[in-house]
Design an enzyme around this catalytic site. Structure first.
Site, mmCIF file in Angstrom:
data_model
loop_
_atom_site.group_PDB
_atom_site.id
_atom_site.type_symbol
_atom_site.label_atom_id
_atom_site.label_comp_id
_atom_site.label_asym_id
_atom_site.label_seq_id
_atom_site.Cartn_x
_atom_site.Cartn_y
_atom_site.Cartn_z
ATOM 1 N N GLU A 179 -2.144 0.139 7.820
ATOM 2 C CA GLU A 179 -1.187 -0.843 7.534
ATOM 3 C C GLU A 179 -0.028 -0.332 6.716
ATOM 4 O OE1 GLU A 179 -1.378 -4.746 4.307
ATOM 5 O OE2 GLU A 179 -3.364 -3.444 4.735
ATOM 6 N N HIS A 204 3.038 -7.006 4.484
ATOM 7 C CA HIS A 204 1.396 -6.781 4.752
ATOM 8 C C HIS A 204 1.145 -7.033 6.234
ATOM 9 C CE1 HIS A 204 0.185 -5.721 0.724
ATOM 10 N NE2 HIS A 204 1.158 -6.648 0.265
ATOM 11 N N GLU A 229 1.745 -11.791 5.367
ATOM 12 C CA GLU A 229 0.818 -10.967 6.487
ATOM 13 C C GLU A 229 1.291 -11.396 7.862
ATOM 14 O OE1 GLU A 229 -1.554 -9.408 5.450
ATOM 15 O OE2 GLU A 229 -2.141 -9.704 3.227
ATOM 16 N N HIS A 232 0.820 -1.321 0.104
ATOM 17 C CA HIS A 232 -0.174 0.026 -0.148
ATOM 18 C C HIS A 232 0.784 1.398 0.222
ATOM 19 C CE1 HIS A 232 -3.083 -3.053 0.667
ATOM 20 N NE2 HIS A 232 -2.468 -3.474 1.648
#
Length: 308
Positions: A135, A190, A272, A98
């Site tokens: 995040e 992430h 993640e 992101h």
């Protein structure tokens, strides 16, 4: 007396000898004091100010070694000391998921891009903790920590973005950065946004995809090896358990819907690191000390893959 002295000869001789002895003693004492103040046997020179700073073995150029969270060398990666060269000549692509600025560019990141077997958004805003820790902020901080540790091992580290893009880059562009760099390993960082109670980390591996611009045939096997090493080291160093909601306890998941994997021509996985929507996971993800451990686990996993 003819010499004009008022003392007998033997007393004059005794006085002369005493003067000679006194002169020798004073001269010797003065020389000893001068030697002491000059540092003599290698000890610190008295009155010359503090001793020059010295560097202990393995200390960085700035003195004490510190990670991005201000920790000492205890927070280091595999080297745990002076800079090593176990990854010399290796290129690692880090993809901080992101972008903190994506929230201001909704229309741009909604643009569809070709990921081979489908079309998906250029990028997304990512998730956040209930307290608002984004995040995108987490992934950038973690990426900086991992970069520092990898560089200490001798690797060249390439970023897809460092908060320096207006938005994105798009997922196809992120894959292209690693391809262009001919990365020996690539990792997208992430944190998940699942339901409370869903806890733990998982590593996403590329599926076999051969469609349009995507062809993962050559990277499926090495990417799995990278993912397995990464999951093992991450679990050991952080103490985090594999996901209890994805991967059936293995900490591994295979997906064919991620452009960053589909379009990669170099070994690549996603991690993640935890679920930002679970209070217990969020407490770890927002803790700088835990993030340093996460960075070390990731570094050890990548190092393990690249050196075995």
């Amino acid at each position: 007396m003819s010499n004009g002295s008022t003392h007998p000869p033997h007393r004059r001789l005794r006085g002369l000898l005493l003067a000679v002895v006194t002169t020798v003693v004073v001269a010797g004492l003065g020389g000893w004091l001068l030697w002491r103040t000059s540092g003599g046997d290698g000890g610190p020179a008295h009155g010359a100010g503090p001793p020059a700073a010295t560097r202990s073995p393995g200390s960085g150029a700035g003195g004490a070694d510190r990670g991005p969270d201000g920790k000492g060398s205890a927070g280091r990666g595999p080297g745990k000391g002076a800079a090593h060269s176990s990854l010399k000549g290796k290129v690692v692509l880090l993809d901080p998921g992101h972008n903190p600025h994506n929230v201001d560019h909704g229309r741009e990141i909604a643009r569809q891009v070709d990921i081979g077997n489908a079309h998906k958004e250029c990028d997304t805003t990512g998730t956040s903790t209930d307290d608002g820790y984004a995040e995108a902020s987490f992934t950038l901080d973690l990426a900086h920590r991992v970069r520092t540790l990898l560089q200490e091992e001798g690797a060249k580290v390439v970023f897809t973005q460092d908060g320096d893009h207006r938005y994105g880059p798009c997922v196809d562009e992120r894959a292209a950065v690693g391809n262009k760099a001919h990365a020996d390993a690539a990792l997208s960082l992430h944190a998940d946004g699942s339901a409370p109670g869903n806890r733990g980390f998982h590593v996403i591996l590329p599926a076999r995809v051969t469609a349009g611009p995507a062809d993962t045939a050559a990277i499926v096997a090495p990417s799995r090896r990278l993912g397995e090493r990464l999951a093992g080291r991450f679990r050991t160093v952080t103490g985090s358990a594999p996901s209890n909601y994805i991967g059936h306890g293995t900490g591994l998941d295979v997906r064919s819907d991620l452009g960053g994997l589909n379009l990669s021509t170099v070994p690549k996985v996603f991690i993640e690191c935890g679920n930002m929507r679970d209070p217990k996971d969020a407490a770890e993800l927002t803790d700088a000390h835990w993030r340093q451990k996460a960075a070390r686990g990731i570094t050890e996993g990548i190092t393990d893959f690249l050196t075995h």
